[in-house]
Design an enzyme around this catalytic site. Structure first.
Site, mmCIF file in Angstrom:
data_model
loop_
_atom_site.group_PDB
_atom_site.id
_atom_site.type_symbol
_atom_site.label_atom_id
_atom_site.label_comp_id
_atom_site.label_asym_id
_atom_site.label_seq_id
_atom_site.Cartn_x
_atom_site.Cartn_y
_atom_site.Cartn_z
ATOM 1 N N LYS A 1 32.446 14.600 -2.196
ATOM 2 C CA LYS A 1 31.239 14.505 -1.372
ATOM 3 C C LYS A 1 31.604 14.407 0.109
ATOM 4 C CE LYS A 1 31.357 9.507 -1.995
ATOM 5 N NZ LYS A 1 30.809 8.355 -2.732
ATOM 6 N N ARG B 1 36.632 8.325 -11.475
ATOM 7 C CA ARG B 1 35.977 9.040 -10.371
ATOM 8 C C ARG B 1 36.611 8.578 -9.079
ATOM 9 N NH1 ARG B 1 31.325 6.446 -12.390
ATOM 10 N NH2 ARG B 1 31.259 5.358 -10.392
ATOM 11 N N CYS C 1 34.040 9.067 25.424
ATOM 12 C CA CYS C 1 32.843 9.832 25.785
ATOM 13 C C CYS C 1 32.461 10.743 24.617
ATOM 14 C CB CYS C 1 33.103 10.655 27.039
ATOM 15 S SG CYS C 1 33.808 9.668 28.372
ATOM 16 N N MET C 2 31.441 11.552 24.813
ATOM 17 C CA MET C 2 30.977 12.410 23.724
ATOM 18 C C MET C 2 32.038 13.427 23.307
ATOM 19 S SD MET C 2 27.578 14.789 23.502
ATOM 20 C CE MET C 2 26.464 13.473 23.925
ATOM 21 N N ASP C 3 32.762 13.954 24.313
ATOM 22 C CA ASP C 3 33.675 15.065 24.046
ATOM 23 C C ASP C 3 35.123 14.777 24.412
ATOM 24 O OD1 ASP C 3 31.213 16.715 23.775
ATOM 25 O OD2 ASP C 3 31.124 16.319 25.933
ATOM 26 N N HIS D 1 28.636 2.064 -11.425
ATOM 27 C CA HIS D 1 29.462 2.050 -10.213
ATOM 28 C C HIS D 1 29.674 0.597 -9.799
ATOM 29 C CE1 HIS D 1 31.299 3.958 -6.779
ATOM 30 N NE2 HIS D 1 30.394 3.570 -5.906
ATOM 31 N N TYR E 1 33.437 6.326 31.925
ATOM 32 C CA TYR E 1 32.133 5.681 32.131
ATOM 33 C C TYR E 1 32.239 4.164 32.123
ATOM 34 C CZ TYR E 1 29.935 10.198 30.992
ATOM 35 O OH TYR E 1 29.551 11.498 30.971
ATOM 36 N N ARG F 1 21.964 -0.767 -6.535
ATOM 37 C CA ARG F 1 21.748 0.384 -5.664
ATOM 38 C C ARG F 1 21.091 1.417 -6.565
ATOM 39 N NH1 ARG F 1 26.872 3.033 -2.581
ATOM 40 N NH2 ARG F 1 26.901 4.225 -4.508
HETATM 41 C C1 LIG Z 1 31.917 7.919 -3.530
HETATM 42 C C2 LIG Z 1 31.841 7.580 -4.940
HETATM 43 C C3 LIG Z 1 33.000 7.475 -5.729
HETATM 44 C C4 LIG Z 1 34.382 7.533 -5.146
HETATM 45 O O1 LIG Z 1 34.646 6.313 -4.497
HETATM 46 P P1 LIG Z 1 36.070 6.008 -3.843
HETATM 47 O O2 LIG Z 1 36.010 4.568 -3.527
HETATM 48 O O3 LIG Z 1 36.148 6.860 -2.625
HETATM 49 O O4 LIG Z 1 37.091 6.368 -4.839
HETATM 50 C C5 LIG Z 1 32.853 7.260 -7.077
HETATM 51 N N1 LIG Z 1 31.637 7.166 -7.637
HETATM 52 C C6 LIG Z 1 30.511 7.239 -6.908
HETATM 53 C C7 LIG Z 1 29.198 7.117 -7.571
HETATM 54 C C8 LIG Z 1 30.561 7.440 -5.550
HETATM 55 O O5 LIG Z 1 29.434 7.503 -4.830
#
Ligand SMILES: *Cc1c(COP(=O)(O)O)cnc(C)c1O
Length: 375
Positions: A38, A226, A316-318, A168, A269, A136
Protein backbone atom coordinates in the site's frame (compact mmCIF):
# COMPACT_ATOMS: atom_id res chain seq x y z
CA UNK A 1 26.05 2.28 -12.81
CA UNK A 2 25.05 5.75 -13.94
CA UNK A 3 21.87 7.59 -13.05
CA UNK A 4 20.08 10.37 -14.87
CA UNK A 5 20.83 13.80 -13.46
CA UNK A 6 17.75 14.19 -11.35
CA UNK A 7 17.89 17.02 -8.81
CA UNK A 8 16.95 14.37 -6.30
CA UNK A 9 16.01 10.73 -6.47
CA UNK A 10 15.07 7.79 -4.30
CA UNK A 11 17.25 4.84 -5.26
CA UNK A 12 15.59 1.56 -4.51
CA UNK A 13 17.63 -1.62 -4.28
CA UNK A 14 15.19 -4.34 -5.33
CA UNK A 15 17.57 -7.08 -4.23
CA UNK A 16 17.11 -5.80 -0.66
CA UNK A 17 13.35 -6.30 -1.00
CA UNK A 18 13.87 -9.84 -2.28
CA UNK A 19 16.28 -10.60 0.58
CA UNK A 20 13.90 -9.16 3.16
CA UNK A 21 11.10 -11.42 1.94
CA UNK A 22 13.42 -14.42 2.20
CA UNK A 23 14.29 -13.44 5.77
CA UNK A 24 10.62 -13.02 6.71
CA UNK A 25 9.79 -16.42 5.24
CA UNK A 26 12.42 -18.01 7.49
CA UNK A 27 10.49 -16.62 10.45
CA UNK A 28 7.21 -18.08 9.26
CA UNK A 29 7.89 -21.51 7.79
CA UNK A 30 4.83 -23.04 6.19
CA UNK A 31 2.85 -19.81 6.20
CA UNK A 32 1.92 -17.82 3.13
CA UNK A 33 3.67 -14.50 2.79
CA UNK A 34 1.70 -11.41 1.87
CA UNK A 35 3.80 -8.37 1.00
CA UNK A 36 1.82 -5.25 1.87
CA UNK A 37 2.59 -2.67 -0.82
CA UNK A 38 0.00 0.00 0.00
CA UNK A 39 0.90 3.70 -0.21
CA UNK A 40 3.03 3.25 -3.31
CA UNK A 41 4.92 0.34 -1.82
CA UNK A 42 5.69 2.40 1.30
CA UNK A 43 7.00 5.07 -1.04
CA UNK A 44 9.27 2.67 -2.91
CA UNK A 45 7.00 2.24 -5.94
CA UNK A 46 3.88 0.07 -5.93
CA UNK A 47 4.52 -2.12 -8.95
CA UNK A 48 8.29 -2.44 -8.60
CA UNK A 49 8.00 -3.26 -4.92
CA UNK A 50 5.22 -5.77 -5.59
CA UNK A 51 7.17 -7.50 -8.33
CA UNK A 52 10.37 -7.67 -6.28
CA UNK A 53 8.46 -9.10 -3.32
CA UNK A 54 6.92 -11.81 -5.50
CA UNK A 55 10.33 -12.61 -7.00
CA UNK A 56 11.67 -12.88 -3.45
CA UNK A 57 9.05 -15.50 -2.58
CA UNK A 58 5.99 -13.59 -1.45
CA UNK A 59 2.89 -15.53 -2.46
CA UNK A 60 0.42 -12.66 -2.22
CA UNK A 61 0.19 -8.88 -2.17
CA UNK A 62 -1.91 -6.64 0.04
CA UNK A 63 -3.13 -3.08 -0.49
CA UNK A 64 -5.29 -0.71 1.49
CA UNK A 65 -7.41 0.39 -1.47
CA UNK A 66 -8.88 -1.39 -4.46
CA UNK A 67 -7.39 1.16 -6.84
CA UNK A 68 -3.92 0.13 -5.69
CA UNK A 69 -4.75 -3.51 -6.42
CA UNK A 70 -6.10 -2.57 -9.86
CA UNK A 71 -2.85 -0.77 -10.62
CA UNK A 72 -0.97 -3.97 -9.84
CA UNK A 73 -3.32 -5.93 -12.09
CA UNK A 74 -2.89 -3.33 -14.88
CA UNK A 75 0.86 -3.93 -14.63
CA UNK A 76 0.26 -7.61 -15.31
CA UNK A 77 0.61 -8.97 -11.78
CA UNK A 78 -1.60 -12.04 -11.43
CA UNK A 79 -0.76 -13.09 -7.85
CA UNK A 80 -3.61 -13.02 -5.33
CA UNK A 81 -4.19 -9.52 -3.93
CA UNK A 82 -6.26 -8.51 -0.91
CA UNK A 83 -7.60 -4.97 -0.37
CA UNK A 84 -9.09 -3.93 2.95
CA UNK A 85 -10.31 -0.35 3.07
CA UNK A 86 -13.60 -0.23 1.21
CA UNK A 87 -15.64 2.93 1.76
CA UNK A 88 -18.89 3.37 -0.19
CA UNK A 89 -18.41 3.99 -3.89
CA UNK A 90 -15.32 1.86 -4.35
CA UNK A 91 -15.05 0.01 -7.67
CA UNK A 92 -16.23 -3.37 -6.36
CA UNK A 93 -17.18 -4.45 -9.87
CA UNK A 94 -13.64 -3.99 -11.13
CA UNK A 95 -12.24 -5.68 -8.05
CA UNK A 96 -14.47 -8.72 -8.58
CA UNK A 97 -13.77 -8.79 -12.32
CA UNK A 98 -10.03 -8.76 -11.68
CA UNK A 99 -9.98 -11.27 -8.83
CA UNK A 100 -9.05 -8.81 -6.14
CA UNK A 101 -9.91 -10.35 -2.78
CA UNK A 102 -11.86 -8.05 -0.48
CA UNK A 103 -12.07 -7.57 3.25
CA UNK A 104 -15.52 -7.25 4.80
CA UNK A 105 -16.48 -6.33 8.35
CA UNK A 106 -20.24 -5.83 7.97
CA UNK A 107 -23.06 -8.00 6.63
CA UNK A 108 -24.03 -5.05 4.40
CA UNK A 109 -20.68 -5.07 2.66
CA UNK A 110 -20.80 -8.86 2.29
CA UNK A 111 -24.18 -8.40 0.59
CA UNK A 112 -22.92 -5.66 -1.69
CA UNK A 113 -19.93 -7.75 -2.72
CA UNK A 114 -22.27 -10.70 -3.31
CA UNK A 115 -24.61 -8.60 -5.50
CA UNK A 116 -21.63 -7.35 -7.50
CA UNK A 117 -20.36 -10.89 -7.98
CA UNK A 118 -23.82 -12.11 -8.95
CA UNK A 119 -24.09 -9.45 -11.68
CA UNK A 120 -20.69 -10.49 -13.00
CA UNK A 121 -21.48 -14.20 -12.79
CA UNK A 122 -18.49 -14.72 -10.54
CA UNK A 123 -17.60 -15.74 -7.02
CA UNK A 124 -15.92 -13.03 -4.93
CA UNK A 125 -13.25 -14.07 -2.46
CA UNK A 126 -13.79 -12.37 0.88
CA UNK A 127 -11.71 -12.13 4.04
CA UNK A 128 -13.86 -11.51 7.12
CA UNK A 129 -12.24 -9.04 9.46
CA UNK A 130 -12.54 -9.28 13.23
CA UNK A 131 -11.83 -6.37 15.54
CA UNK A 132 -9.91 -8.14 18.30
CA UNK A 133 -8.88 -4.99 20.14
CA UNK A 134 -7.39 -2.44 17.76
CA UNK A 135 -10.78 -0.74 17.67
CA UNK A 136 -10.41 0.48 14.12
CA UNK A 137 -11.71 -1.66 11.28
CA UNK A 138 -13.31 -5.06 11.73
CA UNK A 139 -16.37 -6.56 13.40
CA UNK A 140 -16.33 -6.71 17.19
CA UNK A 141 -16.88 -10.13 18.70
CA UNK A 142 -20.57 -9.45 19.39
CA UNK A 143 -21.12 -8.61 15.70
CA UNK A 144 -18.90 -11.40 14.44
CA UNK A 145 -21.42 -14.31 14.39
CA UNK A 146 -23.85 -12.26 12.27
CA UNK A 147 -21.05 -11.36 9.86
CA UNK A 148 -19.96 -14.99 9.55
CA UNK A 149 -23.55 -16.20 9.09
CA UNK A 150 -24.20 -13.68 6.33
CA UNK A 151 -20.99 -14.66 4.53
CA UNK A 152 -21.86 -18.36 4.82
CA UNK A 153 -25.32 -17.70 3.37
CA UNK A 154 -23.78 -15.92 0.40
CA UNK A 155 -21.22 -18.69 0.06
CA UNK A 156 -24.10 -21.20 -0.15
CA UNK A 157 -25.51 -19.12 -3.02
CA UNK A 158 -22.16 -19.21 -4.78
CA UNK A 159 -21.61 -15.47 -4.93
CA UNK A 160 -19.03 -15.30 -2.16
CA UNK A 161 -16.27 -17.58 -0.97
CA UNK A 162 -14.89 -17.05 2.52
CA UNK A 163 -11.17 -17.08 1.75
CA UNK A 164 -9.82 -15.60 4.96
CA UNK A 165 -10.47 -14.75 8.61
CA UNK A 166 -8.31 -11.99 9.88
CA UNK A 167 -7.49 -9.22 12.30
CA UNK A 168 -4.82 -6.63 13.01
CA UNK A 169 -2.71 -5.83 16.10
CA UNK A 170 -2.71 -2.58 18.05
CA UNK A 171 0.62 -2.99 19.85
CA UNK A 172 2.66 -5.75 18.19
CA UNK A 173 5.55 -3.27 17.99
CA UNK A 174 5.63 -2.80 21.77
CA UNK A 175 7.47 -5.82 23.22
CA UNK A 176 5.54 -7.48 26.02
CA UNK A 177 2.41 -5.38 25.62
CA UNK A 178 -0.48 -7.22 27.33
CA UNK A 179 -2.91 -6.37 24.52
CA UNK A 180 -1.11 -8.83 22.23
CA UNK A 181 -2.17 -11.92 24.15
CA UNK A 182 -5.61 -10.43 24.72
CA UNK A 183 -6.06 -9.90 20.97
CA UNK A 184 -4.84 -13.41 20.19
CA UNK A 185 -7.38 -14.84 22.65
CA UNK A 186 -10.21 -12.91 20.99
CA UNK A 187 -8.96 -13.91 17.54
CA UNK A 188 -8.96 -17.57 18.55
CA UNK A 189 -12.52 -17.17 19.82
CA UNK A 190 -13.54 -15.61 16.53
CA UNK A 191 -11.90 -18.47 14.63
CA UNK A 192 -13.81 -21.05 16.67
CA UNK A 193 -17.10 -19.27 15.97
CA UNK A 194 -16.31 -19.16 12.26
CA UNK A 195 -15.27 -22.80 12.18
CA UNK A 196 -18.49 -23.84 13.91
CA UNK A 197 -20.41 -21.92 11.27
CA UNK A 198 -18.57 -23.84 8.57
CA UNK A 199 -15.99 -21.19 7.59
CA UNK A 200 -13.05 -23.20 8.77
CA UNK A 201 -11.74 -25.27 5.89
CA UNK A 202 -8.03 -25.63 5.31
CA UNK A 203 -8.32 -23.27 2.31
CA UNK A 204 -9.41 -20.45 4.65
CA UNK A 205 -6.42 -18.29 5.53
CA UNK A 206 -6.22 -17.09 9.12
CA UNK A 207 -3.98 -14.07 9.48
CA UNK A 208 -3.12 -11.35 11.98
CA UNK A 209 0.69 -10.84 11.89
CA UNK A 210 2.18 -7.56 10.66
CA UNK A 211 5.96 -7.14 10.41
CA UNK A 212 6.46 -6.69 14.14
CA UNK A 213 4.47 -9.84 14.90
CA UNK A 214 6.27 -11.89 12.25
CA UNK A 215 9.63 -11.07 13.81
CA UNK A 216 8.73 -11.19 17.51
CA UNK A 217 5.56 -13.27 18.04
CA UNK A 218 5.86 -16.82 16.69
CA UNK A 219 2.42 -17.66 18.11
CA UNK A 220 0.80 -15.04 15.85
CA UNK A 221 1.80 -16.36 12.43
CA UNK A 222 -1.17 -18.64 11.68
CA UNK A 223 -1.59 -19.40 7.93
CA UNK A 224 -0.25 -16.18 6.49
CA UNK A 225 1.87 -13.19 7.47
CA UNK A 226 1.21 -9.64 6.24
CA UNK A 227 4.45 -7.67 6.23
CA UNK A 228 4.98 -4.16 4.98
CA UNK A 229 7.68 -2.09 6.67
CA UNK A 230 10.02 -5.08 7.02
CA UNK A 231 9.68 -5.80 3.28
CA UNK A 232 11.33 -2.47 2.52
CA UNK A 233 13.97 -3.26 5.13
CA UNK A 234 13.03 -1.03 8.03
CA UNK A 235 12.74 -2.42 11.53
CA UNK A 236 9.21 -2.78 12.89
CA UNK A 237 10.61 -2.78 16.45
CA UNK A 238 13.64 -0.48 16.36
CA UNK A 239 14.52 -0.97 20.02
CA UNK A 240 15.15 -4.64 19.24
CA UNK A 241 17.51 -3.85 16.36
CA UNK A 242 17.30 -4.35 12.61
CA UNK A 243 16.62 -8.14 12.58
CA UNK A 244 19.05 -8.41 9.63
CA UNK A 245 16.70 -6.49 7.34
CA UNK A 246 18.24 -4.38 4.56
CA UNK A 247 16.81 -0.88 3.97
CA UNK A 248 15.94 -0.71 0.28
CA UNK A 249 15.84 3.05 -0.20
CA UNK A 250 18.57 5.67 -0.44
CA UNK A 251 17.34 9.24 -0.78
CA UNK A 252 19.87 11.50 -2.52
CA UNK A 253 19.95 15.03 -3.91
CA UNK A 254 22.43 17.06 -5.92
CA UNK A 255 23.61 20.36 -4.52
CA UNK A 256 21.85 23.14 -6.44
CA UNK A 257 24.03 26.01 -5.25
CA UNK A 258 27.08 26.41 -3.03
CA UNK A 259 28.11 29.79 -1.71
CA UNK A 260 30.30 31.51 0.82
CA UNK A 261 28.53 33.76 3.34
CA UNK A 262 29.83 35.92 6.20
CA UNK A 263 29.42 35.26 9.94
CA UNK A 264 26.08 36.42 11.28
CA UNK A 265 24.03 35.50 8.18
CA UNK A 266 20.46 34.51 9.00
CA UNK A 267 19.65 31.41 6.93
CA UNK A 268 16.30 30.51 5.31
CA UNK A 269 12.78 31.58 6.37
CA UNK A 270 12.56 33.00 9.86
CA UNK A 271 16.35 33.13 10.25
CA UNK A 272 16.16 30.13 12.58
CA UNK A 273 19.83 29.45 11.90
CA UNK A 274 22.55 32.09 11.99
CA UNK A 275 26.09 31.39 10.81
CA UNK A 276 28.64 31.73 13.59
CA UNK A 277 31.57 32.24 11.19
CA UNK A 278 32.27 32.77 7.54
CA UNK A 279 31.15 29.53 5.97
CA UNK A 280 30.07 27.65 2.85
CA UNK A 281 26.35 26.92 2.55
CA UNK A 282 24.87 24.28 0.24
CA UNK A 283 21.35 24.48 -1.17
CA UNK A 284 19.72 21.05 -1.38
CA UNK A 285 16.78 20.67 -3.78
CA UNK A 286 14.30 18.76 -1.60
CA UNK A 287 11.67 20.24 0.67
CA UNK A 288 8.56 19.44 2.58
CA UNK A 289 6.62 19.00 -0.65
CA UNK A 290 8.99 16.11 -1.30
CA UNK A 291 8.57 14.60 2.15
CA UNK A 292 11.43 16.28 3.99
CA UNK A 293 9.21 17.19 6.91
CA UNK A 294 9.26 20.85 7.93
CA UNK A 295 9.87 19.54 11.41
CA UNK A 296 13.36 18.53 10.21
CA UNK A 297 14.33 22.21 10.48
CA UNK A 298 17.63 22.50 12.44
CA UNK A 299 17.22 18.84 13.33
CA UNK A 300 17.77 16.06 10.80
CA UNK A 301 21.19 15.24 9.36
CA UNK A 302 22.46 14.45 5.88
CA UNK A 303 25.78 13.12 4.59
CA UNK A 304 27.66 15.73 2.53
CA UNK A 305 31.33 15.74 1.66
CA UNK A 306 31.87 12.60 3.72
CA UNK A 307 30.47 14.06 6.94
CA UNK A 308 27.17 14.45 8.72
CA UNK A 309 25.66 17.96 8.52
CA UNK A 310 22.54 19.10 10.29
CA UNK A 311 19.91 20.89 8.21
CA UNK A 312 20.59 24.62 8.72
CA UNK A 313 17.42 26.61 9.25
CA UNK A 314 13.88 26.19 8.01
CA UNK A 315 13.06 23.38 5.58
CA UNK A 316 11.18 25.09 2.72
CA UNK A 317 8.70 23.63 0.25
CA UNK A 318 11.34 22.76 -2.35
CA UNK A 319 14.72 23.16 -0.67
CA UNK A 320 16.81 23.35 2.46
CA UNK A 321 20.29 24.55 3.37
CA UNK A 322 23.29 22.82 4.93
CA UNK A 323 26.32 24.45 6.52
CA UNK A 324 29.63 22.99 5.27
CA UNK A 325 31.99 25.20 7.29
CA UNK A 326 35.26 25.35 5.35
CA UNK A 327 34.77 21.94 3.73
CA UNK A 328 34.45 21.95 -0.04
CA UNK A 329 31.07 21.57 -1.72
CA UNK A 330 30.29 22.17 -5.36
CA UNK A 331 27.13 22.45 -7.33
CA UNK A 332 26.15 18.97 -8.47
CA UNK A 333 27.77 17.25 -5.50
CA UNK A 334 25.57 14.50 -4.19
CA UNK A 335 24.31 14.52 -0.64
CA UNK A 336 22.59 11.55 0.98
CA UNK A 337 19.63 12.19 3.24
CA UNK A 338 19.26 8.61 4.32
CA UNK A 339 20.14 5.11 3.20
CA UNK A 340 21.28 1.83 4.71
CA UNK A 341 24.06 3.61 6.61
CA UNK A 342 26.90 1.81 4.84
CA UNK A 343 28.52 5.04 3.64
CA UNK A 344 28.11 6.80 6.97
CA UNK A 345 24.81 8.38 5.98
CA UNK A 346 21.86 8.55 8.37
CA UNK A 347 19.25 5.80 8.16
CA UNK A 348 15.52 6.36 7.80
CA UNK A 349 15.39 5.15 11.40
CA UNK A 350 17.64 8.02 12.49
CA UNK A 351 15.42 10.44 10.60
CA UNK A 352 12.36 9.00 12.29
CA UNK A 353 14.01 9.18 15.72
CA UNK A 354 15.13 12.77 15.27
CA UNK A 355 11.67 13.82 14.08
CA UNK A 356 9.70 11.89 16.69
CA UNK A 357 7.97 9.65 14.18
CA UNK A 358 8.24 6.17 12.67
CA UNK A 359 10.06 5.13 9.51
CA UNK A 360 6.72 4.37 7.83
CA UNK A 361 6.07 8.13 7.72
CA UNK A 362 9.59 9.02 6.55
CA UNK A 363 9.42 6.78 3.46
CA UNK A 364 5.74 7.08 2.55
CA UNK A 365 5.83 10.87 2.57
CA UNK A 366 8.40 11.10 -0.23
CA UNK A 367 6.56 13.00 -2.91
CA UNK A 368 5.78 12.35 -6.54
CA UNK A 369 8.39 14.88 -7.68
CA UNK A 370 11.14 12.52 -6.58
CA UNK A 371 11.79 9.83 -9.19
CA UNK A 372 12.24 6.30 -7.92
CA UNK A 373 15.28 4.76 -9.58
CA UNK A 374 15.68 0.98 -9.40
CA UNK A 375 18.70 -1.21 -9.29
C1 LIG B 1 -0.14 -1.73 6.74
C2 LIG B 1 -0.71 -2.99 7.18
C3 LIG B 1 0.09 -4.13 7.38
C4 LIG B 1 1.59 -4.09 7.32
O1 LIG B 1 2.06 -3.48 8.49
P1 LIG B 1 3.63 -3.35 8.79
O2 LIG B 1 3.68 -2.92 10.20
O3 LIG B 1 4.14 -2.31 7.85
O4 LIG B 1 4.23 -4.67 8.53
C5 LIG B 1 -0.53 -5.32 7.69
N1 LIG B 1 -1.87 -5.40 7.79
C6 LIG B 1 -2.66 -4.33 7.63
C7 LIG B 1 -4.12 -4.47 7.76
C8 LIG B 1 -2.13 -3.10 7.33
O5 LIG B 1 -2.92 -2.03 7.18
Amino acid sequence: MSFPMNPAEARVDLSAIRDNIALLKEHAPGAETMAVVKADGYGHGLVACGRAALEGGATRLGTAYIREALELRAAGITAPILSWIIPPGEPLDQAVAQDVELSAATPALVDEIARTAHRAGRTARVHLKADTGLTRGGAALDEWPALVDRAMARQAEGTVEVAGLWSHFACADIPGHPSVDAQLAVFDEALVIAEKAGAGGSHVLRHIANSAAVLTLPQARYDMIRAGIAVVGLSPVPELGDFGLRPAMTLVARTALAKRVPAGSGVSYGHLYVTDRETTLGLIPLGYADGVLRHATNRAEVLAGGRRRRIAGRVCMDQFVIDMGDDPLEEGDEVILFGDGSQGEPTAQEWADSLGTITHEIVTRIGSRVPRVYR
